[in-house]
Design an enzyme around this catalytic site. Sequence first.
Site, PDB file in Angstrom:
ATOM      1  N   GLU A 203       0.831  -1.205   0.000  1.00 31.35           N
ATOM      2  CA  GLU A 203       0.000   0.000   0.000  1.00 31.35           C
ATOM      3  C   GLU A 203       0.868   1.259   0.000  1.00 31.35           C
ATOM      4  O   GLU A 203       1.053   1.904   1.040  1.00 31.35           O
ATOM      5  CB  GLU A 203      -0.961   0.008   1.197  1.00 31.35           C
ATOM      6  CG  GLU A 203      -2.090  -0.986   1.070  1.00 31.35           C
ATOM      7  CD  GLU A 203      -3.125  -0.870   2.191  1.00 31.35           C
ATOM      8  OE1 GLU A 203      -2.860  -0.168   3.195  1.00 31.35           O
ATOM      9  OE2 GLU A 203      -4.188  -1.497   2.070  1.00 31.35           O
TER      10      GLU A 203
ATOM     11  N   GLU B 297      -6.669  -7.132  -1.319  1.00 28.61           N
ATOM     12  CA  GLU B 297      -7.093  -6.944   0.074  1.00 28.61           C
ATOM     13  C   GLU B 297      -8.414  -6.204   0.099  1.00 28.61           C
ATOM     14  O   GLU B 297      -8.593  -5.197  -0.590  1.00 28.61           O
ATOM     15  CB  GLU B 297      -6.037  -6.148   0.840  1.00 28.61           C
ATOM     16  CG  GLU B 297      -6.306  -6.030   2.334  1.00 28.61           C
ATOM     17  CD  GLU B 297      -5.166  -5.290   3.049  1.00 28.61           C
ATOM     18  OE1 GLU B 297      -3.991  -5.651   2.841  1.00 28.61           O
ATOM     19  OE2 GLU B 297      -5.464  -4.339   3.790  1.00 28.61           O
TER      20      GLU B 297
END
Length: 357
Positions: A185, A277
């Site tokens: 991320e 995710e």
Amino acid sequence: MRPARSVLLVAALLLLGLVLTPATAQSAPTTSRTPTTPSAPTAPTAAASPVASNGQLKVCGTKLCNQQGKAFQLRGMSTHGLQWYSQCVTSGSLNALATDWKADVLRVSMYIQEDGYETDPRRFTDLVHAAIEQATARGMYVIVDWHMLDPGDPHHNLARAKTFFSEIAQRHRDKNNLLYEIANEPSGVSWSRIKSYAEQLIPVIRAKDPDTPILVGTRAWSSLGVSEGANESEVVANPVNAANIMYTFHFYAYSHRDEYLQTLSRAADRIPVFVTEFGTQNYAGEGANDFAMAQRYLDLLAAKKISWVNWNFSDDHRSGAVFKQGTCAGNGPWAGTSPLKPAGVWIRDRVRTPDDF
């Protein structure tokens, strides 16, 4: 997932016929019918497994395709950070994931900071090797998740990533069930900065392993830029200069509403996207579940054959962890719905029977 950050490092990780033997862990940072308690399932036979049926995956156009060139959707679960929840990744839990949940894929989440890889590269690399072997034995695909999070600039860990992925790619290059997620991320940096990182790391991996698909994180916590006021257009206009790659998108249904959903829909028509995710809760993986919004996302993912992985396969106290607290420390039970929180029951149903909803 963007977590809080106060934890105690797991004291010991023993290998006793399990991927990672149960150990004591404290609550970790976040990044969720009628009960049944069947006996623990055994590992699937090779002939019945997702990998046996679909073989080496590759990116074809905007889709992930199997060895026959057919668009293929993976569905499965992500571990929590191995430094905190290795005790949730055992022979029994993986048997349940492969046979009771009927999952196609396990995402092995290895944090880099936060008491992760940088504290002991050898130990954490070996934990990933072990998890790969255990998932492979059960016929599941494996996403090797380089879980960089804070700092958000992937270049901070570029040298470490080159070392780690060189070893992983060298050892597992002959397997046909891996995917490499090279930046979990990224945040607080431009897309061009992330692209630069990918274009320096990918050739290092390709020198060892020319075939495994590579998953590239996108700006603003893998939101394709939405969480920092951008959108998919920057990636579409300036893609990574590499083949057989996909771009990741993460969402948490309670927090990420129509703008995110619409961005994902548009992006999937232009570039290869993989949802590595997601959760049914807020962006911290906690709080109330929004199953209705999550189902809207899953409907889109099914329609466009976008693969997905849910966060997370642990017994963390937050609602986003699928198991009730104490399940991992007690080494199960793992199968059925009795050990699951509401989000666990919901996601297990969707992993098992995705076309029924």
